[in-house]
Enzyme design. Structure first.
Site, PDB file in Angstrom:
ATOM      1  N   CYS A  42       0.845  -1.193   0.000  1.00  0.00           N
ATOM      2  CA  CYS A  42       0.000   0.000   0.000  1.00  0.00           C
ATOM      3  C   CYS A  42       0.884   1.249   0.000  1.00  0.00           C
ATOM      4  O   CYS A  42       1.990   1.246   0.527  1.00  0.00           O
ATOM      5  CB  CYS A  42      -0.897   0.002   1.239  1.00  0.00           C
ATOM      6  SG  CYS A  42      -2.055   1.401   1.270  1.00  0.00           S
ATOM      7  N   ASP A  44       0.415   3.779   1.681  1.00  0.00           N
ATOM      8  CA  ASP A  44       0.336   4.375   3.022  1.00  0.00           C
ATOM      9  C   ASP A  44       1.734   4.719   3.579  1.00  0.00           C
ATOM     10  O   ASP A  44       2.633   3.865   3.576  1.00  0.00           O
ATOM     11  CB  ASP A  44      -0.373   3.380   3.953  1.00  0.00           C
ATOM     12  CG  ASP A  44      -0.804   4.006   5.267  1.00  0.00           C
ATOM     13  OD1 ASP A  44       0.070   4.544   5.982  1.00  0.00           O
ATOM     14  OD2 ASP A  44      -2.005   3.961   5.577  1.00  0.00           O
ATOM     15  N   ARG A  46       2.742   4.941   6.450  1.00  0.00           N
ATOM     16  CA  ARG A  46       3.133   4.220   7.663  1.00  0.00           C
ATOM     17  C   ARG A  46       3.700   2.829   7.362  1.00  0.00           C
ATOM     18  O   ARG A  46       4.052   2.091   8.272  1.00  0.00           O
ATOM     19  CB  ARG A  46       1.922   4.074   8.597  1.00  0.00           C
ATOM     20  CG  ARG A  46       1.369   5.407   9.086  1.00  0.00           C
ATOM     21  CD  ARG A  46      -0.009   5.226   9.689  1.00  0.00           C
ATOM     22  NE  ARG A  46      -0.964   4.735   8.697  1.00  0.00           N
ATOM     23  CZ  ARG A  46      -2.243   4.428   8.990  1.00  0.00           C
ATOM     24  NH1 ARG A  46      -2.689   4.540  10.224  1.00  0.00           N
ATOM     25  NH2 ARG A  46      -3.045   4.005   8.035  1.00  0.00           N
ATOM     26  N   HIS A  98      -2.017  -3.943   5.059  1.00  0.00           N
ATOM     27  CA  HIS A  98      -1.831  -3.533   6.454  1.00  0.00           C
ATOM     28  C   HIS A  98      -3.178  -3.326   7.117  1.00  0.00           C
ATOM     29  O   HIS A  98      -4.166  -2.976   6.460  1.00  0.00           O
ATOM     30  CB  HIS A  98      -0.979  -2.257   6.541  1.00  0.00           C
ATOM     31  CG  HIS A  98      -1.623  -1.060   5.927  1.00  0.00           C
ATOM     32  ND1 HIS A  98      -2.322  -0.124   6.659  1.00  0.00           N
ATOM     33  CD2 HIS A  98      -1.711  -0.660   4.637  1.00  0.00           C
ATOM     34  CE1 HIS A  98      -2.783   0.807   5.839  1.00  0.00           C
ATOM     35  NE2 HIS A  98      -2.436   0.510   4.611  1.00  0.00           N
ATOM     36  N   CYS A 101      -6.248  -0.174   6.845  1.00  0.00           N
ATOM     37  CA  CYS A 101      -5.986   0.459   5.539  1.00  0.00           C
ATOM     38  C   CYS A 101      -7.136   1.400   5.154  1.00  0.00           C
ATOM     39  O   CYS A 101      -8.302   0.986   5.091  1.00  0.00           O
ATOM     40  CB  CYS A 101      -5.799  -0.620   4.483  1.00  0.00           C
ATOM     41  SG  CYS A 101      -5.437   0.039   2.837  1.00  0.00           S
TER      42      CYS A 101
HETATM   43 CO    CO Z   1      -3.481   1.176   3.008  1.00  0.00          CO
END
Ligand code: CO
Length: 211
Positions: A42, A44, A46, A98, A101
């Site tokens: 992803c 993302d 993080r 994750h 999400c």
């Molecule tokens: Co995500």
């Protein structure tokens, strides 16, 4: 110092720290890479791919998009996979989702986000298909996390159904497709144990003959 200047300062510090450990590190990498793994994760912020698995530049080939989706019509993701498998000859493709999400969460909600709603549509389909099973989970957060894992499993299937992966198997090239989930709350990566290592593990409908 502006925010961007800080990035360059961080970069020089990082490069110096690596050179301190291994003075030839960057010259060795120049002109060649031989990663063993392709990471599909992803976007993302993080979930920094190399960092959470402790790999250095040159060791992980990476493709990231919103909610780690693998579509058979996405030239970007497919090109990354094709290059990784045919040219770099990676041995493992790892789809990593994750918990928590935002992309998966959006696909489970009725709120419009814009362009990304279309991107996430296949996750909405998956949620609809799995609705009976997911309805049994009362806690919203737990349901989302379970859906994030189901999304990874679906993308592992999508990767293994591509002609890119199946042709590698036809050639006798060792290639495994794995599904991992990352816990934002504890930083732990977990194997979902859905590894596919050959065509006998995929439904007959999706098996392709040699080209
Ligand atoms: Co995500």
């Amino acid at each position: 110092m502006s925010d961007l200047k800080q990035l360059f300062a961080n970069n020089r510090e990082w490069a110096e720290a690596i050179k301190l450990e291994d003075p030839d590190f960057f010259t060795k990498l120049d002109g060649q890479q031989a990663p063993q793994y392709l990471w599909i994760g992803c976007a993302d912020s993080r979930v920094p791919a190399d960092e959470i698995v402790g790999l250095l530049p040159g060791e992980l080939f990476v493709h990231r998009n919103v909610a780690n989706v693998v579509l058979h019509t996405d030239l970007n993701c497919l090109s990354v996979m094709q290059f990784a498998v045919d040219v770099l000859k990676v041995k493992h493709i790892i789809v990593t989702g994750h918990h928590g999400c935002g992309g998966v969460k959006a696909a489970m909600s009725n709120q419009q986000l814009g362009l990304s709603d279309g991107w996430l549509h296949s996750i909405r389909d998956l949620y609809y298909q799995q609705r009976e099973r997911l309805r049994l989970i009362e806690d919203d957060e737990v349901r989302l996390d379970r859906m994030c894992e189901m999304n990874v499993m679906r993308q592992v299937a999508n990767v293994s159904h591509t002609s890119i992966v199946q042709n590698a198997w036809h050639r006798g090239q060792p290639l495994s497709v794995h599904g991992f989930i990352y816990g934002i709350k504890d930083g732990h990566l977990k194997d979902l144990d859905v590894t596919v290592t050959g065509p006998e593990q995929i439904p007959e409908q999706y098996r392709l003959g040699p080209p």
